[in-house]
Design a protein around this motif. Structure first.
Motif, PDB file in Angstrom:
ATOM      1  N   LEU A 104       7.987  -3.548  -4.418  1.00  0.00           N
ATOM      2  CA  LEU A 104       7.463  -4.164  -3.208  1.00  0.00           C
ATOM      3  C   LEU A 104       6.636  -5.366  -3.646  1.00  0.00           C
ATOM      4  O   LEU A 104       5.621  -5.212  -4.321  1.00  0.00           O
ATOM      5  CB  LEU A 104       6.573  -3.199  -2.417  1.00  0.00           C
ATOM      6  CG  LEU A 104       7.204  -1.933  -1.864  1.00  0.00           C
ATOM      7  CD1 LEU A 104       6.946  -0.773  -2.827  1.00  0.00           C
ATOM      8  CD2 LEU A 104       6.613  -1.602  -0.511  1.00  0.00           C
TER       9      LEU A 104
ATOM     10  N   SER B  11       9.824   4.581   2.321  1.00  0.00           N
ATOM     11  CA  SER B  11       9.200   5.197   3.494  1.00  0.00           C
ATOM     12  C   SER B  11       8.601   6.563   3.181  1.00  0.00           C
ATOM     13  O   SER B  11       7.700   7.021   3.900  1.00  0.00           O
ATOM     14  CB  SER B  11      10.217   5.310   4.636  1.00  0.00           C
ATOM     15  OG  SER B  11      11.317   6.114   4.258  1.00  0.00           O
TER      16      SER B  11
ATOM     17  N   SER C   7       4.547 -10.383   4.974  1.00  0.00           N
ATOM     18  CA  SER C   7       5.707  -9.544   4.723  1.00  0.00           C
ATOM     19  C   SER C   7       5.707  -9.010   3.299  1.00  0.00           C
ATOM     20  O   SER C   7       4.871  -9.384   2.467  1.00  0.00           O
ATOM     21  CB  SER C   7       6.998 -10.338   4.971  1.00  0.00           C
ATOM     22  OG  SER C   7       7.209 -11.288   3.931  1.00  0.00           O
ATOM     23  N   PHE C   8       6.654  -8.129   3.037  1.00  0.00           N
ATOM     24  CA  PHE C   8       6.966  -7.670   1.694  1.00  0.00           C
ATOM     25  C   PHE C   8       8.410  -8.030   1.379  1.00  0.00           C
ATOM     26  O   PHE C   8       9.279  -7.987   2.268  1.00  0.00           O
ATOM     27  CB  PHE C   8       6.819  -6.145   1.574  1.00  0.00           C
ATOM     28  CG  PHE C   8       5.411  -5.654   1.510  1.00  0.00           C
ATOM     29  CD1 PHE C   8       4.733  -5.586   0.304  1.00  0.00           C
ATOM     30  CD2 PHE C   8       4.764  -5.231   2.665  1.00  0.00           C
ATOM     31  CE1 PHE C   8       3.431  -5.114   0.248  1.00  0.00           C
ATOM     32  CE2 PHE C   8       3.463  -4.763   2.623  1.00  0.00           C
ATOM     33  CZ  PHE C   8       2.790  -4.707   1.406  1.00  0.00           C
TER      34      PHE C   8
ATOM     35  N   GLN D 250       2.651  -1.546  10.787  1.00  0.00           N
ATOM     36  CA  GLN D 250       1.678  -0.932   9.890  1.00  0.00           C
ATOM     37  C   GLN D 250       1.678  -1.533   8.481  1.00  0.00           C
ATOM     38  O   GLN D 250       0.824  -1.175   7.667  1.00  0.00           O
ATOM     39  CB  GLN D 250       1.953   0.576   9.779  1.00  0.00           C
ATOM     40  CG  GLN D 250       1.890   1.322  11.102  1.00  0.00           C
ATOM     41  CD  GLN D 250       0.522   1.213  11.749  1.00  0.00           C
ATOM     42  OE1 GLN D 250      -0.503   1.367  11.090  1.00  0.00           O
ATOM     43  NE2 GLN D 250       0.506   0.932  13.049  1.00  0.00           N
ATOM     44  N   THR D 251       2.611  -2.408   8.179  1.00  0.00           N
ATOM     45  CA  THR D 251       2.735  -2.878   6.797  1.00  0.00           C
ATOM     46  C   THR D 251       1.566  -3.774   6.373  1.00  0.00           C
ATOM     47  O   THR D 251       1.244  -3.868   5.192  1.00  0.00           O
ATOM     48  CB  THR D 251       4.058  -3.641   6.586  1.00  0.00           C
ATOM     49  OG1 THR D 251       4.144  -4.736   7.518  1.00  0.00           O
ATOM     50  CG2 THR D 251       5.248  -2.715   6.799  1.00  0.00           C
TER      51      THR D 251
ATOM     52  N   ARG E 283       8.709  -6.468   7.477  1.00  0.00           N
ATOM     53  CA  ARG E 283       7.425  -6.633   8.154  1.00  0.00           C
ATOM     54  C   ARG E 283       7.415  -5.692   9.352  1.00  0.00           C
ATOM     55  O   ARG E 283       8.375  -5.656  10.134  1.00  0.00           O
ATOM     56  CB  ARG E 283       7.246  -8.077   8.613  1.00  0.00           C
ATOM     57  CG  ARG E 283       5.895  -8.370   9.270  1.00  0.00           C
ATOM     58  CD  ARG E 283       5.723  -9.864   9.523  1.00  0.00           C
ATOM     59  NE  ARG E 283       6.832 -10.421  10.291  1.00  0.00           N
ATOM     60  CZ  ARG E 283       7.529 -11.499   9.929  1.00  0.00           C
ATOM     61  NH1 ARG E 283       7.257 -12.126   8.804  1.00  0.00           N
ATOM     62  NH2 ARG E 283       8.522 -11.935  10.698  1.00  0.00           N
TER      63      ARG E 283
ATOM     64  N   VAL F  98      11.161   0.567   9.738  1.00  0.00           N
ATOM     65  CA  VAL F  98      11.140  -0.884   9.520  1.00  0.00           C
ATOM     66  C   VAL F  98      12.467  -1.305   8.900  1.00  0.00           C
ATOM     67  O   VAL F  98      12.912  -0.727   7.905  1.00  0.00           O
ATOM     68  CB  VAL F  98       9.970  -1.293   8.611  1.00  0.00           C
ATOM     69  CG1 VAL F  98      10.057  -2.779   8.267  1.00  0.00           C
ATOM     70  CG2 VAL F  98       8.648  -0.982   9.299  1.00  0.00           C
TER      71      VAL F  98
ATOM     72  N   HIS G 167       4.038   3.483   6.046  1.00  0.00           N
ATOM     73  CA  HIS G 167       3.884   2.183   6.712  1.00  0.00           C
ATOM     74  C   HIS G 167       5.245   1.555   7.032  1.00  0.00           C
ATOM     75  O   HIS G 167       5.357   0.728   7.939  1.00  0.00           O
ATOM     76  CB  HIS G 167       3.106   1.216   5.827  1.00  0.00           C
ATOM     77  CG  HIS G 167       1.899   1.793   5.154  1.00  0.00           C
ATOM     78  ND1 HIS G 167       1.989   2.736   4.143  1.00  0.00           N
ATOM     79  CD2 HIS G 167       0.577   1.559   5.345  1.00  0.00           C
ATOM     80  CE1 HIS G 167       0.769   3.047   3.734  1.00  0.00           C
ATOM     81  NE2 HIS G 167      -0.100   2.360   4.436  1.00  0.00           N
ATOM     82  N   PHE G 168       6.293   1.951   6.266  1.00  0.00           N
ATOM     83  CA  PHE G 168       7.613   1.335   6.421  1.00  0.00           C
ATOM     84  C   PHE G 168       8.568   2.171   7.268  1.00  0.00           C
ATOM     85  O   PHE G 168       9.754   1.829   7.366  1.00  0.00           O
ATOM     86  CB  PHE G 168       8.242   1.089   5.039  1.00  0.00           C
ATOM     87  CG  PHE G 168       7.544   0.017   4.254  1.00  0.00           C
ATOM     88  CD1 PHE G 168       7.829  -1.318   4.470  1.00  0.00           C
ATOM     89  CD2 PHE G 168       6.591   0.355   3.304  1.00  0.00           C
ATOM     90  CE1 PHE G 168       7.176  -2.310   3.753  1.00  0.00           C
ATOM     91  CE2 PHE G 168       5.929  -0.631   2.575  1.00  0.00           C
ATOM     92  CZ  PHE G 168       6.217  -1.973   2.802  1.00  0.00           C
TER      93      PHE G 168
END
Length: 435
Positions: free
Chosen positions: A298, A341, A306-307, A270-271, A267, A350, A346-347
């Motif tokens: 994902l 990524s 979250s993912f 940007q996710t 999480r 993270v 977005h990841f």
């Protein structure tokens, strides 16, 4: 003799089921549904049901298989889960958000024959073009042809198409376990937790040295647990990755190999922009998405924004079994993060806020489950990471085998020959949609 204990009648049981994961629970459910008068005992080494690989799974379901056996087992199971949720009003958190395979042009061409066959067989699929994906996945980096050397080293290709399986999605494994456990208790099953099986008992015995002897007709007569001996007309092994450790000791080949699998929860700032993606499903979330070249997945988890991410690694990861597998953050850092990524910035930066690991009991021959028999014994194994999505059908097939029926009736009235999942009688097509 069987050790006396609460709720366990003296004498021989009808059925002992080893393992209270989702497959074992489904076996108990369908055996008792056939004959509620049966005396069924479930023994489980964990403190409660579904705490092994069932709880550690990615918790998703799909019917997008090339093998007609895998597809039939998955579709009928998923349809029964829908019946539980929609008709019986038992919430399983079953959401048909879809599976979305992001494909390079080479991958799409390679899998096109399989995709067309699935379409002809009635699998609900939708194909997306790259210009549609660019609009629907804001911030995604689908064209990597002009990016850095790292992308070339990792063999990352540009995404030109995507395939979405529509009768696919996510489920709450703990809710599925809760339903089946509650039902088998209601039907009178006895369940013993925190009681690992130490060995499988063979008989009959003449109390001679070195038994069983080669000239004896040996059958399974029950199990020895940490708390006593239990005898039954039939013992069912539904222990997933633990199956070889039980069967090897009595010289029965389980026909599976064990691979560790890891899941990481992510999480970041940007996710959420990717999680709440419109247009793919009625839930307004990204489908469970698989990314090339090695199908990093994902899985959306809107409950906590979250993912869940993971990947099925093959070469380089040994076949091994760990009693308590531990997820390795280095595995995420070097195997998953560079791919995710790159396609989804977005990841960037993270890191996991949670992680866990389990096992797949891999059928390395054809990636379809096994249900096979020895006198006094039925083994259900080899689900290859798709146990949850096929468990109900497997339970029905095991119940038919126990009742000495040649044909199992799966949910919706679909007939299935029990012998097809056997060893000598095996009649399955190797799974070809493994991406």
């Amino acid at each position: 003799m069987m050790e006396a204990s609460d709720n366990i009648p003296k004498g021989k049981l009808d059925v002992i089921i080893v393992g209270a994961g989702i497959v074992g629970l489904c076996c108990a459910y369908h055996i008792l549904s056939q004959d509620p008068s049966l005396n069924v005992l479930v023994v489980e080494k964990g403190p409660s049901a579904g705490q092994g690989d069932t709880a550690r799974s990615g918790a998703a379901v799909r019917n997008t298989f090339s093998s007609d056996v895998n597809r039939t087992l998955a579709e009928t199971s998923i349809n029964f889960y829908s019946h539980i949720q929609d008709d019986l009003k038992f919430p399983l958190r079953l959401d048909f958000v879809g599976y979305l395979w992001l494909l390079t042009s080479e991958m799409f061409d390679y899998f096109s024959p399989v995709i067309e066959r699935m379409r002809k067989d009635g699998v609900a699929l939708k194909t997306w073009e790259s210009h549609e994906l660019s609009h629907m996945l804001p911030g995604a980096r689908l064209d990597v042809s002009d990016y850095d050397e790292e992308a070339r080293v990792m063999h990352l290709g540009s995404i030109t198409k995507a395939l979405q399986g529509l009768r696919c999605g996510t489920i709450g494994p703990e809710k599925l376990v809760e339903f089946y456990e509650g039902e088998i208790r209601r039907m009178g099953a006895n369940i013993r937790y925190s009681e690992p099986v130490r060995s499988i008992m063979l008989g009959p015995t003449l109390h001679l040295p070195l038994e069983p002897l080669v000239w004896q007709r040996t059958n399974v007569i029950g199990v020895r647990t940490s708390k006593g001996e239990f005898r039954a007309e039939c013992t069912i092994i539904a222990t997933g990755a633990w199956t070889p450790s039980l069967l090897d000791t009595i010289g029965i080949d389980s026909h599976i190999r064990t691979k560790k699998r890891q899941v990481f929860a992510l999480r970041g700032p940007q996710t959420g922009l990717l999680l709440h993606t419109k247009g793919f499903n009625e839930h307004g979330v990204l489908p469970l998405t698989l990314v090339p070249p090695c199908s990093v997945y994902l899985k959306p988890n809107p409950a906590d924004e979250s993912f869940w991410v993971g990947v099925s690694d093959y070469i380089g990861r040994p076949f091994t079994f760990e009693e308590e597998p531990i997820a390795e953050e280095e595995f995420y850092r070097y195997n998953i993060y560079p791919i995710v990524s790159h396609y989804f910035p977005h990841f960037l930066n993270v890191r996991p806020f949670n992680k866990w690991a389990g096992h797949y009991d891999m059928n390395t021959t054809d990636a379809n489950p096994y249900v096979f028999e020895h006198p006094g014994l039925i083994v259900a194994a080899g689900t290859s990471g798709s146990g949850i999505m096929k468990a109900d059908a497997i339970g029905r097939i095991v119940a038919a085998a126990y009742a000495k029926k040649d044909i199992a009736t799966l949910y919706g009235g679909k007939h299935f020959e029990v012998s097809r999942l056997g060893i000598e009688t095996r009649d399955v097509e190797a799974e070809g949609f493994v991406i």
